[in-house]
Design an enzyme around this catalytic site. Structure first.
Site, PDB file in Angstrom:
ATOM      1  CG  ASP A  67      -0.260  -0.391   2.518  1.00 31.76           C
ATOM      2  OD1 ASP A  67       0.976  -0.433   2.536  1.00 31.76           O
ATOM      3  OD2 ASP A  67      -0.957  -0.644   3.505  1.00 31.76           O
ATOM      4  CG  ASN A 137      -8.628  -1.276  12.128  1.00 33.66           C
ATOM      5  OD1 ASN A 137      -7.683  -1.942  11.694  1.00 33.66           O
ATOM      6  ND2 ASN A 137      -9.065  -0.191  11.516  1.00 33.66           N
ATOM      7  CD  GLU A 144      -8.583   1.253   7.773  1.00 38.13           C
ATOM      8  OE1 GLU A 144      -8.451   0.319   8.579  1.00 38.13           O
ATOM      9  OE2 GLU A 144      -8.030   2.361   7.936  1.00 38.13           O
TER      10      GLU A 144
HETATM   11  C1  GLP Z   1      -0.224   0.471   8.550  1.00 38.77           C
HETATM   12  C2  GLP Z   1       0.035  -0.443   7.358  1.00 38.77           C
HETATM   13  C3  GLP Z   1      -0.217  -1.894   7.708  1.00 38.77           C
HETATM   14  C4  GLP Z   1       0.465  -2.255   9.018  1.00 38.77           C
HETATM   15  C5  GLP Z   1      -0.062  -1.386  10.124  1.00 38.77           C
HETATM   16  C6  GLP Z   1       0.495  -1.729  11.498  1.00 38.77           C
HETATM   17  O1  GLP Z   1      -1.553   0.785   8.717  1.00 38.77           O
HETATM   18  N1  GLP Z   1      -0.774  -0.102   6.230  1.00 38.77           N
HETATM   19  O2  GLP Z   1       0.277  -2.714   6.650  1.00 38.77           O
HETATM   20  O3  GLP Z   1       0.252  -3.607   9.319  1.00 38.77           O
HETATM   21  O4  GLP Z   1       0.268  -0.047   9.794  1.00 38.77           O
HETATM   22  O5  GLP Z   1       1.604  -0.939  11.803  1.00 38.77           O
HETATM   23  P1  GLP Z   1       2.523  -1.117  13.073  1.00 38.77           P
HETATM   24  O6  GLP Z   1       3.420  -2.266  12.779  1.00 38.77           O
HETATM   25  O7  GLP Z   1       3.268   0.181  13.152  1.00 38.77           O
HETATM   26  O8  GLP Z   1       1.642  -1.362  14.236  1.00 38.77           O
END
Ligand code: GLP
Length: 264
Positions: A67, A137, A144
């Site tokens: 993404d 979430n 989402e």
């Molecule tokens: C973002 C990314 C996800 C990732 C998430 C969790 O939203 N799009 O791919 O899994 O963050 O991030 P973190 O590892 O900082 O908790």
């Protein structure tokens, strides 16, 4: 579904990196699906270390990131392009043309662009291993809650919870992107192998719902229960709400004996 329980975040990163590395050694032209987020940083550090030690070659590896924020240019410090170069690509011998990250600067023909990203994955032969983090979430990529389980790469509006979680990386007062381009849940389920990494107590509820809850679009990662080869690697705090931990430990022990390739 294999659930690997590890003591702490360091042990999780080591196991995840070793697993990815052994697949690259077995198939040097591996097609690797990549994720961003703080959980991934240590895994990339471990992979960089293996590369520097001379035991891991990325020259034939092809990557596809999940993404990117809509509206952020690659050079923007909070873009996922920037994150990937800073934490990973700048330190390994991957060929720049083998790197694919959704383009956050597109501003029209979104469907056409997203279809071309899916086509590029197909042209590369499909993703061999998809690395995933997980949002509080339950989101994977930026899928989402209520994302269709069949969804493909597309434009997605970010939830309030995700905006709040990710706002820590933006400076106060800085405009935070409201949308992203993300591979869909269907795209992720198309990978041959999926590896979801979760650390820390904040992820415990999402992890438990994803592994032990019903398959529901309310928790995107629960769709991984439909995948034939998915491994969760979680540390103690992230595993704290799982009810079947003894069983996962027994499965790990038997897997080490019977099918050790699944662990390394
Ligand atoms: C973002 C990314 C996800 C990732 C998430 C969790 O939203 N799009 O791919 O899994 O963050 O991030 P973190 O590892 O900082 O908790």
């Amino acid at each position: 579904m294999l659930v690997i329980l590890k003591r702490d975040a360091e042990a999780v990163s080591l196991q995840a990196a070793e697993l990815v590395a052994s697949h690259i050694r077995r198939k040097p032209a591996l097609v690797l699906g990549l994720a961003t987020g703080s959980t991934m940083i240590d895994i990339y550090q471990q992979l960089v270390r293996l590369h520097r030690e001379g035991t891991l070659d990325f020259s034939q590896v092809v990557t596809f990131n999940l993404d990117e924020y809509l509206g952020l240019a690659p050079a923007h410090p909070q873009s996922f392009h920037h994150f990937m170069h800073e934490h990973f690509f700048a330190h390994i011998n991957i060929h720049p043309r083998s790197i694919h990250i959704p383009d956050g600067t597109i501003h029209e023909n979104y469907d056409q662009y997203c279809a071309s990203y899916e086509q590029a994955i197909r042209d590369a032969g499909g993703i061999d291993i998809q690395l995933l983090g997980i949002g509080r979430n339950g989101h994977i990529g930026f899928n989402e809650p209520t994302s269709s389980i069949a969804s493909r790469t597309r434009l997605k509006v970010l939830s309030k919870e995700t905006l709040a979680d990710n706002s820590k990386s933006f400076s106060p007062g800085e405009k935070h992107p409201q949308c992203a381009i993300t591979m869909g849940i269907g795209s992720i389920l198309g990978a041959r192998k999926v590896l979801l990494i979760a650390t820390g107590a904040a992820k415990a509820a999402a992890v438990a719902k994803s592994i032990e809850g019903p398959i529901t679009s309310a928790v995107s990662a629960s769709a991984l229960q439909l995948h034939p080869d998915v491994t969760f690697i979680v540390d103690e705090p992230a595993a704290s709400q799982l009810t079947q931990r003894d069983y996962y430990v027994r499965v790990m022990e038997m897997t080490a004996l019977l099918t050790p390739d699944r662990l390394s």
